[in-house]
Design a protein around this motif. Sequence first.
Motif, PDB file in Angstrom:
ATOM      1  N   MET A 322     -13.611 -49.423   8.540  1.00 38.81           N
ATOM      2  CA  MET A 322     -12.445 -48.928   7.799  1.00 38.81           C
ATOM      3  C   MET A 322     -11.121 -49.365   8.393  1.00 38.81           C
ATOM      4  N   LYS A 355     -16.845 -39.341   4.394  1.00 40.91           N
ATOM      5  CA  LYS A 355     -17.044 -39.699   2.985  1.00 40.91           C
ATOM      6  C   LYS A 355     -16.151 -38.897   2.058  1.00 40.91           C
ATOM      7  N   GLU A 359     -12.462 -41.384   3.212  1.00 43.49           N
ATOM      8  CA  GLU A 359     -12.676 -42.526   2.327  1.00 43.49           C
ATOM      9  C   GLU A 359     -11.947 -42.361   0.999  1.00 43.49           C
ATOM     10  N   ARG A 360     -11.736 -41.101   0.572  1.00 39.84           N
ATOM     11  CA  ARG A 360     -11.039 -40.860  -0.689  1.00 39.84           C
ATOM     12  C   ARG A 360      -9.527 -40.782  -0.514  1.00 39.84           C
TER      13      ARG A 360
END
Length: 447
Positions: A322, A355, A359-360
Amino acid sequence: MSSPAYPPFNAPPVPKITHERRLVRRYLLQSALRFNAGSLLFVSLAIALLPLGMDIGTPAPGEAGVRKLDPYIVGGVVLAIMAWLALLSSGIARGFLSRLGDQGTALSAEWIASTVTRRIDAPFNPYTTFDLCTETLSGLALGTALGYAGPPAFSHDPFKGRIVLGRWRPPVLGRHVEVRVSTELGPSCRIELRSRPGLAWFAIQQGQSLKAAETVCAHLRQHLERHAAVLEAARRERELERTSLQARLSALQAQVEPHFLFNTLANLKYLIRTDQQAAQEMLDHLVGYLQNALPDMRSVSSTLGREMDLASDYLAVMRIRMGERLRFDVAVDDDLRSLPFPPAMLISLVENAVKHGLERASRPGLITVGAQREHKGDGELLCVSVVDDGVGLTEQAGQGTGLANIAERLALLYGRAASLSVEPGGGQGEARGVKAVLAVPVAGKDA
Protein backbone atom coordinates in the motif's frame (compact mmCIF):
# COMPACT_ATOMS: atom_id res chain seq x y z
CA MET A 1 -13.84 -26.18 84.69
CA SER A 2 -12.89 -24.43 81.48
CA SER A 3 -12.89 -20.66 81.29
CA PRO A 4 -15.41 -18.98 78.97
CA ALA A 5 -14.23 -18.14 75.48
CA TYR A 6 -13.94 -14.40 74.94
CA PRO A 7 -13.99 -12.78 71.49
CA PRO A 8 -10.73 -11.22 70.25
CA PHE A 9 -10.14 -7.59 71.10
CA ASN A 10 -10.47 -6.51 67.45
CA ALA A 11 -13.67 -8.46 66.76
CA PRO A 12 -16.60 -6.31 65.57
CA PRO A 13 -19.29 -5.81 68.20
CA VAL A 14 -22.25 -8.16 68.01
CA PRO A 15 -25.43 -6.14 67.45
CA LYS A 16 -27.94 -6.32 70.27
CA ILE A 17 -30.88 -8.50 69.26
CA THR A 18 -34.38 -8.09 70.66
CA HIS A 19 -36.58 -11.13 70.17
CA GLU A 20 -40.23 -10.67 69.30
CA ARG A 21 -42.27 -10.96 72.49
CA ARG A 22 -45.06 -12.92 70.87
CA LEU A 23 -42.63 -15.59 69.66
CA VAL A 24 -40.88 -15.67 73.04
CA ARG A 25 -44.15 -16.28 74.91
CA ARG A 26 -45.16 -18.91 72.38
CA TYR A 27 -41.78 -20.61 72.69
CA LEU A 28 -41.80 -20.69 76.50
CA LEU A 29 -45.34 -22.08 76.61
CA GLN A 30 -44.59 -24.63 73.91
CA SER A 31 -41.42 -25.76 75.68
CA ALA A 32 -43.21 -26.18 79.02
CA LEU A 33 -46.12 -28.13 77.53
CA ARG A 34 -43.97 -30.45 75.42
CA PHE A 35 -41.41 -31.07 78.13
CA ASN A 36 -44.08 -31.76 80.74
CA ALA A 37 -46.05 -34.00 78.37
CA GLY A 38 -43.04 -36.13 77.64
CA SER A 39 -41.95 -36.29 81.26
CA LEU A 40 -45.44 -37.09 82.53
CA LEU A 41 -45.63 -40.05 80.17
CA PHE A 42 -42.70 -41.62 81.97
CA VAL A 43 -44.02 -40.58 85.41
CA SER A 44 -47.45 -42.07 84.63
CA LEU A 45 -45.84 -45.26 83.44
CA ALA A 46 -43.78 -45.47 86.61
CA ILE A 47 -46.84 -44.88 88.82
CA ALA A 48 -48.79 -47.49 86.87
CA LEU A 49 -46.05 -50.04 87.37
CA LEU A 50 -45.47 -49.19 91.04
CA PRO A 51 -48.30 -51.38 92.46
CA LEU A 52 -46.82 -54.41 90.73
CA GLY A 53 -43.98 -54.29 93.19
CA MET A 54 -46.23 -53.75 96.18
CA ASP A 55 -48.79 -56.07 97.87
CA ILE A 56 -51.86 -53.95 98.52
CA GLY A 57 -54.30 -56.87 99.09
CA THR A 58 -55.45 -58.43 102.39
CA PRO A 59 -52.44 -59.52 104.48
CA ALA A 60 -52.11 -63.16 105.43
CA PRO A 61 -52.28 -64.23 109.10
CA GLY A 62 -49.08 -63.26 110.85
CA GLU A 63 -47.98 -60.79 108.14
CA ALA A 64 -47.92 -57.05 108.38
CA GLY A 65 -50.20 -55.19 106.04
CA VAL A 66 -48.85 -52.83 103.36
CA ARG A 67 -50.17 -49.31 103.31
CA LYS A 68 -52.13 -48.49 100.21
CA LEU A 69 -51.11 -45.59 97.96
CA ASP A 70 -52.69 -42.36 99.03
CA PRO A 71 -54.11 -40.57 95.93
CA TYR A 72 -53.55 -37.17 97.53
CA ILE A 73 -49.87 -37.92 98.03
CA VAL A 74 -49.58 -39.18 94.49
CA GLY A 75 -51.34 -36.07 93.18
CA GLY A 76 -49.09 -33.80 95.21
CA VAL A 77 -45.99 -35.55 93.93
CA VAL A 78 -47.22 -35.23 90.35
CA LEU A 79 -47.97 -31.51 90.80
CA ALA A 80 -44.56 -30.93 92.36
CA ILE A 81 -42.90 -32.75 89.46
CA MET A 82 -44.86 -30.71 86.94
CA ALA A 83 -43.88 -27.45 88.63
CA TRP A 84 -40.24 -28.49 88.75
CA LEU A 85 -40.34 -29.54 85.09
CA ALA A 86 -41.95 -26.23 84.11
CA LEU A 87 -39.15 -24.30 85.83
CA LEU A 88 -36.54 -26.56 84.27
CA SER A 89 -37.99 -26.18 80.76
CA SER A 90 -38.22 -22.40 81.20
CA GLY A 91 -34.55 -22.25 82.19
CA ILE A 92 -33.48 -24.36 79.21
CA ALA A 93 -35.59 -22.27 76.80
CA ARG A 94 -34.33 -18.96 78.17
CA GLY A 95 -30.76 -20.21 77.92
CA PHE A 96 -31.34 -20.96 74.25
CA LEU A 97 -32.78 -17.48 73.70
CA SER A 98 -29.74 -15.97 75.39
CA ARG A 99 -27.35 -17.92 73.12
CA LEU A 100 -29.26 -16.76 70.06
CA GLY A 101 -28.94 -13.16 71.21
CA ASP A 102 -25.19 -13.57 71.81
CA GLN A 103 -24.84 -14.89 68.25
CA GLY A 104 -26.70 -11.89 66.84
CA THR A 105 -29.63 -14.01 65.60
CA ALA A 106 -33.26 -13.10 66.12
CA LEU A 107 -35.77 -15.75 67.12
CA SER A 108 -37.95 -16.90 64.23
CA ALA A 109 -40.77 -19.41 63.80
CA GLU A 110 -38.40 -21.90 62.13
CA TRP A 111 -36.01 -21.89 65.09
CA ILE A 112 -38.72 -23.25 67.40
CA ALA A 113 -40.58 -25.39 64.82
CA SER A 114 -40.37 -29.15 65.06
CA THR A 115 -40.82 -29.52 61.27
CA VAL A 116 -38.90 -27.44 58.72
CA THR A 117 -39.37 -27.69 54.94
CA ARG A 118 -37.03 -26.76 52.09
CA ARG A 119 -37.36 -27.07 48.32
CA ILE A 120 -34.63 -27.42 45.69
CA ASP A 121 -34.99 -27.21 41.91
CA ALA A 122 -32.66 -29.75 40.28
CA PRO A 123 -31.62 -29.35 36.60
CA PHE A 124 -31.68 -33.13 36.04
CA ASN A 125 -34.37 -35.72 35.37
CA PRO A 126 -35.91 -37.54 38.40
CA TYR A 127 -33.81 -40.69 37.99
CA THR A 128 -30.48 -38.87 37.91
CA THR A 129 -31.58 -36.58 40.73
CA PHE A 130 -32.60 -39.51 42.95
CA ASP A 131 -29.24 -41.23 42.36
CA LEU A 132 -27.34 -38.03 43.20
CA CYS A 133 -29.42 -37.54 46.38
CA THR A 134 -28.79 -41.13 47.45
CA GLU A 135 -25.06 -40.72 46.88
CA THR A 136 -24.95 -37.52 48.94
CA LEU A 137 -27.25 -38.46 51.83
CA SER A 138 -25.68 -41.85 52.55
CA GLY A 139 -22.12 -40.55 52.93
CA LEU A 140 -19.96 -40.10 56.00
CA ALA A 141 -19.49 -36.38 55.32
CA LEU A 142 -23.17 -35.64 55.85
CA GLY A 143 -23.33 -37.79 59.01
CA THR A 144 -20.37 -35.88 60.45
CA ALA A 145 -21.95 -32.55 59.54
CA LEU A 146 -25.15 -33.57 61.33
CA GLY A 147 -23.19 -34.54 64.45
CA TYR A 148 -23.54 -38.32 64.07
CA ALA A 149 -20.79 -40.74 64.98
CA GLY A 150 -20.80 -42.18 61.46
CA PRO A 151 -22.91 -42.32 58.32
CA PRO A 152 -26.61 -41.66 58.96
CA ALA A 153 -29.15 -44.45 59.29
CA PHE A 154 -30.53 -44.58 55.77
CA SER A 155 -33.54 -45.99 53.97
CA HIS A 156 -34.85 -45.23 50.49
CA ASP A 157 -37.59 -46.22 48.09
CA PRO A 158 -36.70 -45.47 44.44
CA PHE A 159 -40.23 -46.22 43.22
CA LYS A 160 -41.72 -43.50 45.41
CA GLY A 161 -38.70 -41.22 45.21
CA ARG A 162 -38.44 -41.17 49.02
CA ILE A 163 -35.30 -41.08 51.18
CA VAL A 164 -35.23 -41.02 55.00
CA LEU A 165 -32.10 -40.54 57.11
CA GLY A 166 -31.54 -40.11 60.83
CA ARG A 167 -29.33 -40.99 63.78
CA TRP A 168 -30.93 -44.32 64.73
CA ARG A 169 -32.50 -47.23 62.91
CA PRO A 170 -35.32 -47.07 62.10
CA PRO A 171 -34.73 -43.37 61.37
CA VAL A 172 -38.33 -42.31 62.10
CA LEU A 173 -37.94 -43.00 65.84
CA GLY A 174 -35.70 -40.00 66.39
CA ARG A 175 -35.22 -36.70 64.63
CA HIS A 176 -34.93 -37.47 60.93
CA VAL A 177 -34.96 -35.84 57.50
CA GLU A 178 -37.25 -36.98 54.73
CA VAL A 179 -36.37 -36.20 51.11
CA ARG A 180 -38.85 -36.64 48.28
CA VAL A 181 -37.95 -36.34 44.60
CA SER A 182 -40.81 -35.57 42.22
CA THR A 183 -41.45 -38.48 39.86
CA GLU A 184 -42.83 -36.39 36.99
CA LEU A 185 -40.75 -37.06 33.89
CA GLY A 186 -38.98 -34.07 32.41
CA PRO A 187 -35.58 -32.40 31.98
CA SER A 188 -35.75 -31.05 35.56
CA CYS A 189 -37.46 -31.92 38.82
CA ARG A 190 -38.09 -30.63 42.34
CA ILE A 191 -36.71 -31.94 45.62
CA GLU A 192 -38.79 -31.45 48.77
CA LEU A 193 -36.86 -31.79 52.01
CA ARG A 194 -38.60 -31.99 55.39
CA SER A 195 -37.00 -32.27 58.83
CA ARG A 196 -39.27 -34.21 61.22
CA PRO A 197 -38.85 -34.57 65.01
CA GLY A 198 -39.98 -38.15 65.69
CA LEU A 199 -40.00 -38.79 69.44
CA ALA A 200 -37.99 -35.58 69.84
CA TRP A 201 -41.32 -33.74 69.52
CA PHE A 202 -41.55 -33.90 73.32
CA ALA A 203 -38.14 -32.25 73.72
CA ILE A 204 -37.47 -28.52 73.93
CA GLN A 205 -36.86 -27.30 70.40
CA GLN A 206 -33.55 -25.46 70.11
CA GLY A 207 -33.28 -25.13 66.34
CA GLN A 208 -32.27 -28.76 65.74
CA SER A 209 -34.83 -29.22 62.95
CA LEU A 210 -33.75 -26.00 61.23
CA LYS A 211 -30.06 -26.90 61.48
CA ALA A 212 -30.68 -30.41 60.13
CA ALA A 213 -32.74 -29.08 57.22
CA GLU A 214 -30.16 -26.41 56.36
CA THR A 215 -27.26 -28.88 56.57
CA VAL A 216 -28.90 -31.48 54.34
CA CYS A 217 -30.08 -28.78 51.93
CA ALA A 218 -26.58 -27.28 51.69
CA HIS A 219 -24.99 -30.69 50.97
CA LEU A 220 -27.59 -31.47 48.31
CA ARG A 221 -27.16 -28.08 46.61
CA GLN A 222 -23.39 -28.35 46.66
CA HIS A 223 -23.41 -31.86 45.17
CA LEU A 224 -25.96 -30.95 42.50
CA GLU A 225 -24.07 -27.78 41.54
CA ARG A 226 -20.77 -29.68 41.39
CA HIS A 227 -22.32 -32.34 39.15
CA ALA A 228 -23.89 -29.67 36.94
CA ALA A 229 -20.53 -27.88 36.65
CA VAL A 230 -18.80 -31.13 35.65
CA LEU A 231 -21.43 -31.80 32.99
CA GLU A 232 -21.16 -28.23 31.70
CA ALA A 233 -17.37 -28.48 31.51
CA ALA A 234 -17.65 -31.79 29.66
CA ARG A 235 -20.19 -30.27 27.27
CA ARG A 236 -17.96 -27.29 26.59
CA GLU A 237 -14.98 -29.58 26.04
CA ARG A 238 -16.94 -31.69 23.57
CA GLU A 239 -18.15 -28.57 21.82
CA LEU A 240 -14.61 -27.24 21.66
CA GLU A 241 -13.32 -30.51 20.23
CA ARG A 242 -16.15 -30.57 17.71
CA THR A 243 -15.37 -27.07 16.49
CA SER A 244 -11.58 -27.32 16.73
CA LEU A 245 -11.18 -28.52 13.15
CA GLN A 246 -13.57 -25.89 11.88
CA ALA A 247 -11.73 -23.21 13.88
CA ARG A 248 -8.36 -24.32 12.46
CA LEU A 249 -9.72 -24.26 8.91
CA SER A 250 -11.28 -20.85 9.52
CA ALA A 251 -8.01 -19.60 10.97
CA LEU A 252 -6.09 -20.95 7.98
CA GLN A 253 -8.49 -19.25 5.61
CA ALA A 254 -8.27 -16.01 7.56
CA GLN A 255 -4.47 -16.02 7.83
CA VAL A 256 -3.32 -17.40 4.48
CA GLU A 257 -6.04 -16.42 2.06
CA PRO A 258 -5.36 -17.18 -1.62
CA HIS A 259 -5.93 -13.63 -2.83
CA PHE A 260 -3.49 -12.30 -0.19
CA LEU A 261 -0.78 -14.72 -1.32
CA PHE A 262 -1.49 -14.15 -5.01
CA ASN A 263 -1.42 -10.37 -4.68
CA THR A 264 1.72 -10.48 -2.56
CA LEU A 265 3.52 -12.79 -4.99
CA ALA A 266 2.45 -10.63 -7.94
CA ASN A 267 3.82 -7.55 -6.19
CA LEU A 268 6.98 -9.47 -5.35
CA LYS A 269 7.42 -10.44 -9.02
CA TYR A 270 7.02 -6.81 -10.04
CA LEU A 271 9.44 -5.55 -7.36
CA ILE A 272 12.12 -8.05 -8.38
CA ARG A 273 12.27 -6.34 -11.77
CA THR A 274 11.96 -2.77 -10.51
CA ASP A 275 13.20 -2.55 -6.90
CA GLN A 276 15.21 -5.48 -5.65
CA GLN A 277 15.72 -3.95 -2.19
CA ALA A 278 11.95 -3.66 -1.64
CA ALA A 279 11.45 -7.15 -3.07
CA GLN A 280 13.95 -8.57 -0.56
CA GLU A 281 12.23 -6.75 2.30
CA MET A 282 8.80 -8.06 1.23
CA LEU A 283 10.13 -11.60 0.92
CA ASP A 284 11.65 -11.46 4.40
CA HIS A 285 8.38 -10.29 5.93
CA LEU A 286 6.40 -12.89 3.97
CA VAL A 287 8.65 -15.68 5.24
CA GLY A 288 8.32 -14.39 8.79
CA TYR A 289 4.56 -14.21 8.41
CA LEU A 290 4.32 -17.81 7.20
CA GLN A 291 6.69 -19.04 9.91
CA ASN A 292 4.42 -17.54 12.57
CA ALA A 293 1.15 -18.50 10.90
CA LEU A 294 1.72 -22.12 9.92
CA PRO A 295 2.55 -23.51 13.44
CA ASP A 296 -0.83 -22.18 14.68
CA MET A 297 -2.59 -24.47 12.23
CA ARG A 298 -1.47 -27.48 14.28
CA SER A 299 -2.21 -26.04 17.71
CA VAL A 300 -5.07 -24.41 19.57
CA SER A 301 -2.70 -22.41 21.81
CA SER A 302 -0.27 -19.61 21.19
CA THR A 303 1.47 -16.74 22.98
CA LEU A 304 0.98 -13.01 22.78
CA GLY A 305 4.50 -12.55 21.44
CA ARG A 306 3.90 -14.93 18.51
CA GLU A 307 0.59 -13.28 17.65
CA MET A 308 2.20 -9.82 17.81
CA ASP A 309 5.02 -10.93 15.50
CA LEU A 310 2.45 -12.38 13.09
CA ALA A 311 0.54 -9.08 13.04
CA SER A 312 3.76 -7.12 12.57
CA ASP A 313 4.88 -9.22 9.58
CA TYR A 314 1.44 -9.00 8.02
CA LEU A 315 1.37 -5.21 8.39
CA ALA A 316 4.90 -4.93 7.00
CA VAL A 317 3.88 -6.84 3.85
CA MET A 318 0.74 -4.72 3.50
CA ARG A 319 2.78 -1.52 3.94
CA ILE A 320 5.02 -2.45 1.03
CA ARG A 321 1.91 -3.14 -1.06
CA MET A 322 0.00 0.00 0.00
CA GLY A 323 2.99 2.33 0.23
CA GLU A 324 2.52 5.58 2.14
CA ARG A 325 -1.18 4.87 2.71
CA LEU A 326 -0.35 2.52 5.61
CA ARG A 327 1.61 3.25 8.76
CA PHE A 328 1.57 0.97 11.82
CA ASP A 329 2.93 0.64 15.34
CA VAL A 330 3.06 -2.75 17.14
CA ALA A 331 4.27 -2.47 20.74
CA VAL A 332 4.19 -5.01 23.59
CA ASP A 333 6.15 -5.24 26.84
CA ASP A 334 8.61 -8.10 27.13
CA ASP A 335 6.96 -9.43 30.31
CA LEU A 336 3.70 -9.91 28.36
CA ARG A 337 5.08 -11.74 25.34
CA SER A 338 5.15 -15.16 27.03
CA LEU A 339 1.53 -15.01 28.25
CA PRO A 340 -0.90 -17.53 26.68
CA PHE A 341 -3.14 -16.03 24.02
CA PRO A 342 -5.62 -17.68 21.64
CA PRO A 343 -4.38 -17.90 18.03
CA ALA A 344 -5.93 -16.39 14.90
CA MET A 345 -7.86 -13.71 16.79
CA LEU A 346 -5.47 -10.74 16.79
CA ILE A 347 -4.62 -11.21 13.11
CA SER A 348 -8.34 -11.18 12.26
CA LEU A 349 -8.75 -7.82 14.00
CA VAL A 350 -5.70 -6.44 12.19
CA GLU A 351 -7.04 -7.65 8.82
CA ASN A 352 -10.38 -5.98 9.54
CA ALA A 353 -8.56 -2.72 10.33
CA VAL A 354 -6.68 -2.87 7.01
CA LYS A 355 -9.54 -3.99 4.76
CA HIS A 356 -12.48 -2.13 6.30
CA GLY A 357 -10.58 0.85 7.70
CA LEU A 358 -7.63 1.91 5.57
CA GLU A 359 -8.15 0.33 2.12
CA ARG A 360 -11.45 2.22 1.79
CA ALA A 361 -9.94 5.51 2.91
CA SER A 362 -8.63 8.01 0.39
CA ARG A 363 -5.81 9.19 2.64
CA PRO A 364 -2.92 7.73 4.65
CA GLY A 365 -3.83 5.91 7.86
CA LEU A 366 -2.28 4.53 11.05
CA ILE A 367 -2.89 1.19 12.79
CA THR A 368 -1.76 0.84 16.41
CA VAL A 369 -1.57 -2.56 18.15
CA GLY A 370 -0.88 -2.68 21.91
CA ALA A 371 -1.39 -4.81 25.02
CA GLN A 372 -1.65 -4.21 28.75
CA ARG A 373 -2.74 -5.84 32.01
CA GLU A 374 -5.91 -4.71 33.76
CA HIS A 375 -7.24 -5.72 37.18
CA LYS A 376 -10.84 -6.91 37.37
CA GLY A 377 -12.16 -8.21 40.65
CA ASP A 378 -9.86 -10.89 42.05
CA GLY A 379 -8.12 -11.61 38.73
CA GLU A 380 -6.29 -9.94 35.88
CA LEU A 381 -7.16 -9.47 32.23
CA LEU A 382 -4.83 -9.26 29.25
CA CYS A 383 -6.30 -6.54 27.01
CA VAL A 384 -5.04 -6.36 23.41
CA SER A 385 -6.23 -3.41 21.33
CA VAL A 386 -6.22 -2.71 17.59
CA VAL A 387 -6.92 0.95 16.74
CA ASP A 388 -7.12 2.48 13.27
CA ASP A 389 -8.02 5.96 12.03
CA GLY A 390 -9.79 4.76 8.91
CA VAL A 391 -13.34 5.27 7.68
CA GLY A 392 -14.84 4.00 10.92
CA LEU A 393 -17.76 1.63 11.53
CA THR A 394 -19.86 0.97 8.43
CA GLU A 395 -22.61 -1.47 7.55
CA GLN A 396 -20.24 -3.41 5.30
CA ALA A 397 -17.74 -3.73 8.12
CA GLY A 398 -20.24 -5.59 10.31
CA GLN A 399 -21.44 -8.08 7.72
CA GLY A 400 -18.50 -10.48 7.97
CA THR A 401 -18.24 -13.54 10.18
CA GLY A 402 -14.77 -12.79 11.62
CA LEU A 403 -15.97 -10.97 14.74
CA ALA A 404 -18.75 -13.52 15.32
CA ASN A 405 -16.22 -16.38 15.11
CA ILE A 406 -13.95 -14.61 17.61
CA ALA A 407 -16.82 -14.10 20.06
CA GLU A 408 -17.89 -17.74 19.75
CA ARG A 409 -14.36 -19.05 20.35
CA LEU A 410 -13.96 -16.78 23.36
CA ALA A 411 -17.18 -18.14 24.85
CA LEU A 412 -16.00 -21.73 24.34
CA LEU A 413 -12.53 -21.12 25.77
CA TYR A 414 -13.28 -18.80 28.70
CA GLY A 415 -17.05 -18.54 29.14
CA ARG A 416 -17.98 -15.08 30.42
CA ALA A 417 -14.47 -14.30 31.65
CA ALA A 418 -13.36 -12.96 28.22
CA SER A 419 -14.86 -10.27 26.02
CA LEU A 420 -14.56 -8.55 22.63
CA SER A 421 -15.59 -4.93 22.18
CA VAL A 422 -15.67 -2.91 18.96
CA GLU A 423 -16.39 0.81 19.18
CA PRO A 424 -15.61 4.06 17.39
CA GLY A 425 -12.00 5.09 17.72
CA GLY A 426 -12.75 8.62 18.88
CA GLY A 427 -11.27 10.45 15.91
CA GLN A 428 -12.82 13.46 14.20
CA GLY A 429 -14.22 13.80 10.70
CA GLU A 430 -12.96 11.24 8.19
CA ALA A 431 -10.41 9.91 10.70
CA ARG A 432 -12.96 8.64 13.20
CA GLY A 433 -11.58 5.08 12.99
CA VAL A 434 -12.39 1.94 15.00
CA LYS A 435 -11.05 0.57 18.28
CA ALA A 436 -11.27 -3.20 18.91
CA VAL A 437 -10.28 -4.58 22.32
CA LEU A 438 -9.84 -8.30 23.04
CA ALA A 439 -9.72 -9.15 26.79
CA VAL A 440 -8.83 -12.63 28.09
CA PRO A 441 -7.95 -13.83 31.62
CA VAL A 442 -4.24 -13.75 32.35
CA ALA A 443 -4.55 -17.09 34.17
CA GLY A 444 -6.26 -18.72 31.18
CA LYS A 445 -3.82 -21.40 30.14
CA ASP A 446 -6.25 -23.21 27.91
CA ALA A 447 -6.19 -20.84 25.02
